[in-house]
Design a protein around this motif. Sequence first.
Motif, short mmCIF file in Angstrom:
data_model
loop_
_atom_site.label_atom_id
_atom_site.label_comp_id
_atom_site.label_asym_id
_atom_site.label_seq_id
_atom_site.Cartn_x
_atom_site.Cartn_y
_atom_site.Cartn_z
N PRO A 171 0.69 -1.17 -0.18
CA PRO A 171 -0.08 0.07 -0.14
C PRO A 171 0.94 1.22 -0.24
O PRO A 171 1.96 1.32 0.61
N THR A 172 0.41 2.35 -0.66
CA THR A 172 1.06 3.57 -0.65
C THR A 172 0.32 4.62 0.06
O THR A 172 0.78 5.71 0.10
N VAL A 173 -0.65 4.44 0.76
CA VAL A 173 -1.45 5.08 1.68
C VAL A 173 -1.35 4.50 3.14
O VAL A 173 -1.18 3.23 3.38
N ASP A 174 -1.65 5.13 4.09
CA ASP A 174 -1.55 4.90 5.44
C ASP A 174 -2.97 4.18 5.69
O ASP A 174 -2.77 3.32 6.83
N THR A 175 -3.92 4.82 5.49
CA THR A 175 -5.41 4.32 5.88
C THR A 175 -6.26 4.00 4.42
O THR A 175 -6.10 5.01 3.67
N ALA A 204 -5.84 1.25 9.27
CA ALA A 204 -4.26 1.39 8.59
C ALA A 204 -4.32 0.11 8.01
O ALA A 204 -4.78 -1.05 8.15
N VAL A 205 -3.18 0.17 7.03
CA VAL A 205 -2.91 -0.84 5.97
C VAL A 205 -1.51 -1.03 6.04
O VAL A 205 -0.96 -0.20 6.01
N GLN A 206 -1.07 -2.34 5.85
CA GLN A 206 0.29 -2.72 5.81
C GLN A 206 0.46 -4.05 4.98
O GLN A 206 -0.85 -4.65 4.66
N ASN A 207 1.31 -4.60 4.51
CA ASN A 207 1.67 -5.89 3.79
C ASN A 207 1.18 -6.82 4.96
O ASN A 207 1.16 -6.89 6.02
N LYS A 245 -11.62 15.97 -7.83
CA LYS A 245 -11.22 14.55 -8.34
C LYS A 245 -11.07 13.96 -6.70
O LYS A 245 -10.60 14.67 -5.81
N PHE A 246 -10.96 12.70 -6.87
CA PHE A 246 -10.89 11.93 -5.54
C PHE A 246 -9.38 11.35 -5.62
O PHE A 246 -9.19 10.74 -6.75
N ALA A 247 -8.81 11.11 -4.55
CA ALA A 247 -7.56 10.27 -4.62
C ALA A 247 -7.72 9.03 -3.99
O ALA A 247 -8.30 8.74 -2.92
N ALA A 248 -7.94 8.08 -5.08
CA ALA A 248 -8.39 6.67 -4.51
C ALA A 248 -6.93 6.04 -3.85
O ALA A 248 -6.10 6.16 -4.36
N PRO A 249 -7.27 4.98 -3.13
CA PRO A 249 -6.15 4.51 -2.44
C PRO A 249 -5.33 3.56 -3.42
O PRO A 249 -5.93 3.02 -4.54
#
Length: 287
Positions: A171-175, A204-207, A245-249
């Motif tokens: 992931p390139t975003v924190d949440t 929150a997301v991670q590998n 516009k929206f920044a999608a994960p």
Amino acid sequence: MFLPRLFFFLALFASLIFPAFAQDALLTGQVQSQGDKAAIPFVNIGIRGKNTGTAADANGNFFLRIPPSQANDTLTFSAIGFQEQSLPIAQIIGHQQHTFLLVEKPTALHEVVILGRTAKVRRIGTTTHNPFLWGRVDNRETHDIVEFVKFIPLRNIPSELLEAHIFLRYPTVDTVTFRLNLYRAKEGFPGERLVEQTVLVRTAVQNGWLNIDLTKYTLKMQDDFFLGFEFLPGKKIAGPLSTKKFAAPILSYGGQFGGAAISRTSSLGAWKREPGASLSAYVTVKQ
């Protein structure tokens, strides 16, 4: 000389008029509850089956561009716990409608009896992942959703859902914010929603495996169903409404050989099946 000149003026008139009709129509507004006029967050809004759609934001606000080829179609508003509403797009534009009211849906709970024996905890779905298989949720600068589903075969065994799990990577975003949907299985694809209860997750997301606690929702089922992971749009980028516009994960999700992956990239859009690999996702249940 008259006919050529007439043709010239007709051609000039057409060149002035036709571009106006060829432009997209921009629909904007807010979706509210008819009862208390409260905003309804994250409503799915779209032309069913045509991959033109959007999702309202947390305050019920939305905007959606309609191409000229779909100006005579019908726009559907769908939210958990509310009756669907469908309106002709031409009517919305003609009345300059910007407020859309949905009626709350009376829900009857379907009782599922777990037998009085020693309950067993089981994992149902795909519990492994192949490091060479993955799908991707792209940053498409879109205001729409991305949703993929996993078939969960309960085989008519009364079950209480304890957790949902999905394997994420890089992931390139924190949440991320997503909604879990439970769909009736219909001819190999997701059908109607089975549970009129919002399961909204911001986490929150991670590998690795993402584990979602479901115990507080008291979800009891026994029929086979599809579990949907609906990733919702990110925060809006500042700017005029017509250009927001929206920044999608951005993230990848795991897969495993065998079966088929089913997904869609638009609110109320058509489901797409890709055979050969399935989503690495499963549920933990008590039976």
